[in-house]
Design a protein around this motif. Structure first.
Motif, PDB file in Angstrom:
ATOM      1  N   LEU A 205      18.309 -18.881  20.520  1.00 53.97           N
ATOM      2  CA  LEU A 205      18.040 -17.448  20.631  1.00 53.97           C
ATOM      3  C   LEU A 205      18.127 -16.742  19.277  1.00 53.97           C
ATOM      4  O   LEU A 205      18.026 -15.523  19.205  1.00 53.97           O
ATOM      5  N   SER A 206      18.302 -17.506  18.228  1.00 50.45           N
ATOM      6  CA  SER A 206      18.645 -16.933  16.924  1.00 50.45           C
ATOM      7  C   SER A 206      17.558 -16.038  16.353  1.00 50.45           C
ATOM      8  O   SER A 206      17.858 -15.142  15.538  1.00 50.45           O
ATOM      9  N   ARG A 207      16.304 -16.246  16.735  1.00 51.94           N
ATOM     10  CA  ARG A 207      15.214 -15.445  16.169  1.00 51.94           C
ATOM     11  C   ARG A 207      14.952 -14.168  16.960  1.00 51.94           C
ATOM     12  O   ARG A 207      14.076 -13.374  16.596  1.00 51.94           O
ATOM     13  N   LEU A 208      15.678 -13.966  18.039  1.00 54.23           N
ATOM     14  CA  LEU A 208      15.463 -12.782  18.864  1.00 54.23           C
ATOM     15  C   LEU A 208      16.226 -11.594  18.302  1.00 54.23           C
ATOM     16  O   LEU A 208      17.365 -11.735  17.844  1.00 54.23           O
ATOM     17  N   PRO A 209      15.642 -10.399  18.329  1.00 55.50           N
ATOM     18  CA  PRO A 209      16.413  -9.207  17.952  1.00 55.50           C
ATOM     19  C   PRO A 209      17.605  -9.046  18.901  1.00 55.50           C
ATOM     20  O   PRO A 209      17.481  -9.264  20.109  1.00 55.50           O
ATOM     21  N   ASP A 210      18.750  -8.693  18.373  1.00 53.48           N
ATOM     22  CA  ASP A 210      19.961  -8.514  19.182  1.00 53.48           C
ATOM     23  C   ASP A 210      20.252  -9.762  20.006  1.00 53.48           C
ATOM     24  O   ASP A 210      20.597  -9.685  21.190  1.00 53.48           O
ATOM     25  N   SER A 211      20.143 -10.924  19.379  1.00 51.56           N
ATOM     26  CA  SER A 211      20.234 -12.181  20.130  1.00 51.56           C
ATOM     27  C   SER A 211      21.573 -12.344  20.839  1.00 51.56           C
ATOM     28  O   SER A 211      21.651 -12.997  21.884  1.00 51.56           O
ATOM     29  N   ALA A 212      22.628 -11.735  20.302  1.00 54.10           N
ATOM     30  CA  ALA A 212      23.941 -11.860  20.942  1.00 54.10           C
ATOM     31  C   ALA A 212      23.984 -11.172  22.300  1.00 54.10           C
ATOM     32  O   ALA A 212      24.877 -11.447  23.113  1.00 54.10           O
TER      33      ALA A 212
END
Length: 367
Positions: A205-212
């Protein structure tokens, strides 16, 4: 299902869901068998699917999901192909996006097992995917390379990644005598390619905005316990949750045959090359992330489980048949004939709310 009952169900769903919920429909184990008697085993499945699709549209569902075993898979190939096609068409009738998980009955190896010389009556995973989704996977889906019926689909407005798993991902090979290497009606498993896709792509999920803030909702036909190498997927899931690393291997494969929850599993001669897969997963840079739940059918009753370290939700079959004491009584041409749900994912309160039409009752699961 008449207009009045759809309206009552719609009101119950809408009065108990919030504007931030991800609402979708889920039906499983319809086991369609085309026959003259509508009260016969699986014969009324198309009615169930049409009612389900109409209710999904009325409730404002984002998509409809079939968790496997659309057809019973115990007929000659062309009949089983027709049953799968008609089932998928019925589910698409409302115009909502329709997603399909492949089940152990869907590839027709039930018929092949009982007719060993007729291995050419099996339906490969690729063939089945094309049959039920003739226009291709849903827009935006990212498919596992070389693996049918396995992909993910993102819902950015809800920060949810939907992960569709294939639990019968074994070589579809015909032997010289016409029999099959595996009969996935009873033999289940993950390929190395699918484990690698999940470990290296779907759970990245690292490339997603606000992945956390994102979470992953996994859907399969069956619990990981039914697969001899299901522990490998479990190990990857738990590393994803913890933000850790893992390596899968022989220690994650049960000797075959085995029993899971009293069910006999994998009676065929198992080739270790098809089950033992060394896959490395490293989520240390990504950090801990949320596995919302794993949803599945197969067992034909409702259950919420947490023993693997994440929430699992099993769903009652829509098939009008009671195959165990855990399931409610079913009677044709009564409200208990059908069983399908609208599911609201409430991420703010970390809860899945299940609204049931037909047999069973509404329930919820926390994660």
């Amino acid at each position: 299902m008449n207009t009045e009952s759809i309206d009552l169900f719609r009101r119950r769903v809408r009065e108990n869901t919030g504007c931030g919920d991800l609402l979708f429909g889920l039906i499983t184990d319809t086991h369609f068998e085309e026959k003259d008697d509508p009260g016969g085993y699986g014969a009324n499945a198309l009615t169930h699917l049409r009612d389900f699709a109409a209710a999904g549209e009325a409730c404002g569902a984002r998509f409809l999901l079939h968790a496997g075993d659309m057809s019973n898979g115990n007929r000659p190939k062309e009949q089983s192909r027709r049953e799968a096609f008609l089932s998928a068409e019925a589910m698409r009738g409302s115009g909502l996006p329709a997603l399909f998980v492949i089940g152990n009955h869907d590839d027709n190896t039930y018929f092949c097992r009982d007719n060993p010389e007729a291995g050419n009556n099996g339906i490969s995973g690729t063939e089945w995917q094309t049959l039920v989704q003739p226009e291709g996977l849903p827009e935006g889906a990212v498919a596992a390379p070389g693996v049918s019926n396995c992909y993910y689909l993102d819902f950015p407005d809800r920060k949810v990644r939907l992960l569709m798993l294939n639990t019968i991902d074994l070589p579809f090979e015909e032997r010289p005598d016409g029999s099959l290497k595996y009969y996935t009606i009873n033999d289940h498993g993950f390929s190395k390619a699918q484990l690698e896709f999940v470990a290296h792509t779907a759970l990245d999920l690292s490339r997603l905005p606000d992945s956390a803030e994102w979470g992953v909702l996994a859907v399969s036909h069956m619990s990981l316990g039914f697969l001899p190498n299901g522990a490998a997927m479990e190990k990857i899931f738990r590393a994803f949750q913890a933000g850790g690393r893992c390596r899968t291997g022989a220690e994650d494969v049960k000797p075959c045959p085995f029993r899971f929850d009293c069910h006999p599993c994998f009676p065929s001669a198992a080739d270790p090359r098809d089950l033992v897969h060394e896959v490395e997963a490293d989520f240390t840079r990504q950090g801990p992330r949320e596995l919302i739940a794993q949803l599945y059918g197969h067992e034909h009753f409702d259950a919420v489980r947490t023993g693997r370290g994440f929430t699992e939700v099993a769903f009652l079959s829509s098939l009008c048949y009671r195959n165990g004491p855990e399931a409610p009584e079913r009677r044709f041409d009564t409200p208990s004939e059908q069983a399908w749900s609208m599911v609201a994912l409430d991420r703010a309160n970390r809860r899945l709310k299940v609204f049931r039409h037909g047999a069973g009752a509404d329930f919820s699961a926390r994660y």
